[in-house]
Scaffold this active site. Structure first.
Site, PDB file in Angstrom:
ATOM      1  N   ASP A   1       1.686  -3.382 -11.436  1.00 25.33           N
ATOM      2  CA  ASP A   1       1.209  -4.489 -12.480  1.00 25.33           C
ATOM      3  C   ASP A   1       2.307  -4.385 -13.797  1.00 25.33           C
ATOM      4  O   ASP A   1       3.007  -5.168 -14.071  1.00 25.33           O
ATOM      5  CB  ASP A   1      -0.003  -5.050 -12.565  1.00 25.33           C
TER       6      ASP A   1
ATOM      7  N   LEU B   1      -1.366 -12.559  -9.484  1.00 23.79           N
ATOM      8  CA  LEU B   1      -0.006 -12.590 -10.146  1.00 23.79           C
ATOM      9  C   LEU B   1      -0.138 -11.831 -11.276  1.00 23.79           C
ATOM     10  O   LEU B   1       0.748 -11.630 -12.211  1.00 23.79           O
ATOM     11  CB  LEU B   1       0.365 -14.116 -10.638  1.00 23.79           C
ATOM     12  N   SER B   2      -1.122 -11.177 -11.562  1.00 25.54           N
ATOM     13  CA  SER B   2      -1.392 -10.124 -12.644  1.00 25.54           C
ATOM     14  C   SER B   2      -1.345 -10.430 -13.872  1.00 25.54           C
ATOM     15  O   SER B   2      -0.568 -10.116 -14.762  1.00 25.54           O
ATOM     16  CB  SER B   2      -0.408  -9.074 -12.251  1.00 25.54           C
TER      17      SER B   2
ATOM     18  N   HIS C   1       0.716  -0.921   0.105  1.00 25.29           N
ATOM     19  CA  HIS C   1       0.080  -0.018  -0.065  1.00 25.29           C
ATOM     20  C   HIS C   1       0.972   1.169   0.066  1.00 25.29           C
ATOM     21  O   HIS C   1       0.666   2.308   0.440  1.00 25.29           O
ATOM     22  CB  HIS C   1      -1.082  -0.076   1.120  1.00 25.29           C
ATOM     23  N   THR C   2       1.733   1.334  -0.637  1.00 25.23           N
ATOM     24  CA  THR C   2       2.963   2.411  -0.738  1.00 25.23           C
ATOM     25  C   THR C   2       2.604   3.082  -1.897  1.00 25.23           C
ATOM     26  O   THR C   2       2.801   4.364  -2.133  1.00 25.23           O
ATOM     27  CB  THR C   2       4.486   2.259  -0.634  1.00 25.23           C
TER      28      THR C   2
ATOM     29  N   SER D   1      -3.859  -9.957 -15.649  1.00 28.29           N
ATOM     30  CA  SER D   1      -4.563  -8.832 -16.519  1.00 28.29           C
ATOM     31  C   SER D   1      -3.156  -7.965 -17.241  1.00 28.29           C
ATOM     32  O   SER D   1      -3.306  -7.638 -18.434  1.00 28.29           O
ATOM     33  CB  SER D   1      -5.489  -8.204 -15.816  1.00 28.29           C
TER      34      SER D   1
HETATM   35  P1  ADP Z   1      -5.031 -10.845 -11.766  1.00 26.95           P
HETATM   36  O1  ADP Z   1      -4.431  -9.676 -12.912  1.00 26.95           O
HETATM   37  O2  ADP Z   1      -4.536 -10.870 -10.504  1.00 26.95           O
HETATM   38  O3  ADP Z   1      -4.743 -12.319 -12.483  1.00 26.95           O
HETATM   39  P2  ADP Z   1      -7.574  -9.809 -12.493  1.00 26.95           P
HETATM   40  O4  ADP Z   1      -8.927 -10.292 -12.073  1.00 26.95           O
HETATM   41  O5  ADP Z   1      -6.874  -8.497 -12.568  1.00 26.95           O
HETATM   42  O6  ADP Z   1      -6.527 -10.855 -11.848  1.00 26.95           O
HETATM   43  O7  ADP Z   1      -7.448 -10.201 -14.011  1.00 26.95           O
HETATM   44  C1  ADP Z   1      -7.903 -11.428 -14.487  1.00 26.95           C
HETATM   45  C2  ADP Z   1      -8.660 -11.288 -15.743  1.00 26.95           C
HETATM   46  O8  ADP Z   1      -7.634 -11.099 -16.771  1.00 26.95           O
HETATM   47  C3  ADP Z   1      -9.297 -12.729 -16.185  1.00 26.95           C
HETATM   48  O9  ADP Z   1     -10.640 -12.866 -15.553  1.00 26.95           O
HETATM   49  C4  ADP Z   1      -9.576 -12.505 -17.848  1.00 26.95           C
HETATM   50  O10 ADP Z   1     -10.517 -11.630 -18.106  1.00 26.95           O
HETATM   51  C5  ADP Z   1      -8.160 -11.741 -18.048  1.00 26.95           C
HETATM   52  N1  ADP Z   1      -7.003 -12.521 -18.427  1.00 26.95           N
HETATM   53  C6  ADP Z   1      -5.918 -12.954 -17.943  1.00 26.95           C
HETATM   54  N2  ADP Z   1      -5.005 -13.766 -18.374  1.00 26.95           N
HETATM   55  C7  ADP Z   1      -5.764 -14.042 -19.489  1.00 26.95           C
HETATM   56  C8  ADP Z   1      -5.687 -15.018 -20.704  1.00 26.95           C
HETATM   57  N3  ADP Z   1      -4.420 -15.555 -20.681  1.00 26.95           N
HETATM   58  N4  ADP Z   1      -6.473 -14.816 -21.920  1.00 26.95           N
HETATM   59  C9  ADP Z   1      -7.534 -14.227 -21.585  1.00 26.95           C
HETATM   60  N5  ADP Z   1      -7.873 -13.264 -20.508  1.00 26.95           N
HETATM   61  C10 ADP Z   1      -6.998 -13.386 -19.643  1.00 26.95           C
HETATM   62 MG    MG Z   2      -5.023  -7.664 -12.376  1.00 26.41          MG
END
Ligand code: ADP
Ligand code: MG
Length: 395
Positions: A181, A134-135, A39-40, A137
């Protein structure tokens, strides 16, 4: 589908199976862990992250018509496809919501001076669990952005790549994430951490010894009110900064806090102590790593967790139990919750003595108390987002 690694040849074949021809380009962007600095970011402070050796691959080829055909097999190997008219920036929902990440990237590319392809076939493949902190997204955003940009022969510097990913997530997907991220995924380097100065968006590499491992123990728990709790912590930190007369908490010192603490509500004092403590620990960890003092760094990780537990109050019984079990094991340098807290995952920094047998025993011990075993991943630091392969006829 979680394979240890995909080769570019396997990705090429998968793409050909789906679209009937070879891709023009294959890119990769890694996931990341938050190593230290809890939280920095929104308090203008520093954070240390590491790109990991898992991530998202994108295989891509332009089409002559104006269709955007996107496919991903990120869920148990089932292929999800989305087919939209080019430039149709309509937010997808339900099963198709994943496509908002590449669509979001496309929607922001022009603002960064890059063109949007008229038509294309796109396949994302991953060995990164989604929603596990683990990001994934950021990984799909950056792998997509690199494919869209590099296929035209253009280069994208990592700071811009990170900004493109963040804009896509903030402005299109509407997740208000900071730069951690995307910054770590863009700037990652093997055997290094990425140090981010969140006020100035500046990135530096910090060398890590080659013989350490990261372990993630994901509880898959999440506080039901987590969004409200994050918002509450944000506003307490803002309140602390206002009472201290500084723009962000990173501008304050422990001495200043001591001088005004009697005027502050107790929770606000505790949140500020945590943030100032984290900032100090990040600085100390960088200095310790320069001296190769890994056990000291491990102690800082554990101190970060204790601060989360007692001061920021963003831990949970599950996370505390994992940390308590881990830190007494020889070979574990330290452990802490990683990410926003209120559930989620614990990170352990270990030497070579700590292996799968030891990790599994922690999982079994945990399951006796909480019913289910945590998901356990052994990770190493890895390289940042990159183009893996480009068809030779391209410039
Ligand atoms: P985190 O980033 O912590 O894994 P998020 O909720 O921010 O969690 O992001 C997850 C979302 O990103 C998934 O639900 C999906 O919509 C999208 N996503 C991640 N990896 C993929 C992938 N390889 N193919 C399609 N969508 C993906
Ligand atoms: Mg994410």
């Amino acid at each position: 589908m979680l394979l240890d690694n995909w080769t570019t040849e396997q990705i090429r074949r998968k793409f050909a199976d789906v679209f009937g021809h070879a891709p023009e380009i294959i890119t990769f962007a890694p996931g990341r862990i938050e190593f230290l600095g809890n939280h920095t970011d929104y308090n203008g402070g520093p954070v240390l992250g590491a790109a990991i050796n898992r991530g998202v691959w994108v295989a891509f080829a332009r089409r002559a018509d104006s269709r955007w055909r996107m496919a991903s097999d990120y869920r148990q190997g089932v292929l999800h496809t989305v087919d939209v008219a080019a430039y149709e920036f309509v937010k997808q929902c339900g099963e198709a919501a994943w496509a908002n990440y590449p669509l979001g990237v496309l929607s922001v590319l022009p603002a960064y001076g890059y063109s949007v392809p008229d038509g294309f076939n796109f396949l994302a493949t991953s060995n990164l669990p989604v929603g596990s902190g683990l990001s994934s997204s950021a990984a799909i955003e950056l792998a997509s952005a690199l494919a869209f940009i590099a296929v035209t022969g253009r280069h994208c510097p990592p700071d811009i790549l990170a900004q493109i990913g963040r804009s896509a997530e903030n402005d299109f997907v509407k997740v208000p994430c900071g730069i951690l991220d995307q910054g770590v995924s863009a700037f990652g380097r093997s055997n290094h951490l990425v140090h981010i100065d969140c006020r100035h968006n500046q990135f530096e590499h910090v060398r890590l010894p080659t013989d350490v491992n990261f372990w993630i123990f994901n509880t898959h728990t999440k506080h039901a009110l987590v969004d409200g709790l994050y918002a509450g912590r944000h506003s307490e930190c803002r309140q602390a900064a206002t009472l201290l007369g500084v723009a962000t908490l990173a501008d304050a010192t422990f001495g200043q806090l001591e001088a005004v603490r009697s005027l502050m509500p107790e929770p606000v004092v505790k949140r500020a102590l945590h943030v100032l403590g984290e900032i100090a620990r990040v600085r100390e960890a960088i200095a310790s790593l320069a001296e190769g003092a890994v056990p000291r760094v491990g102690k800082l990780l554990t101190a970060s967790h204790r601060s989360s537990q007692k001061l920021f109050e963003n831990s949970s019984p599950e996370l505390n139990m994992l940390v308590d079990s881990l830190v007494v094991i020889p070979g574990v340098y330290g452990a802490r919750l990683t990410g926003g807290g209120f559930g989620g995952a614990v990170l352990a920094l270990t030497g070579q003595d700590f292996q799968a047998v030891e990790a599994r025993a922690v999982g079994v011990h945990y399951s006796h108390r909480f019913g289910a075993e945590p998901q356990i991943l052994q990770l190493r630091s890895g390289e940042g987002a990159r183009v893996l392969n480009k068809a030779t006829h391209l410039r």
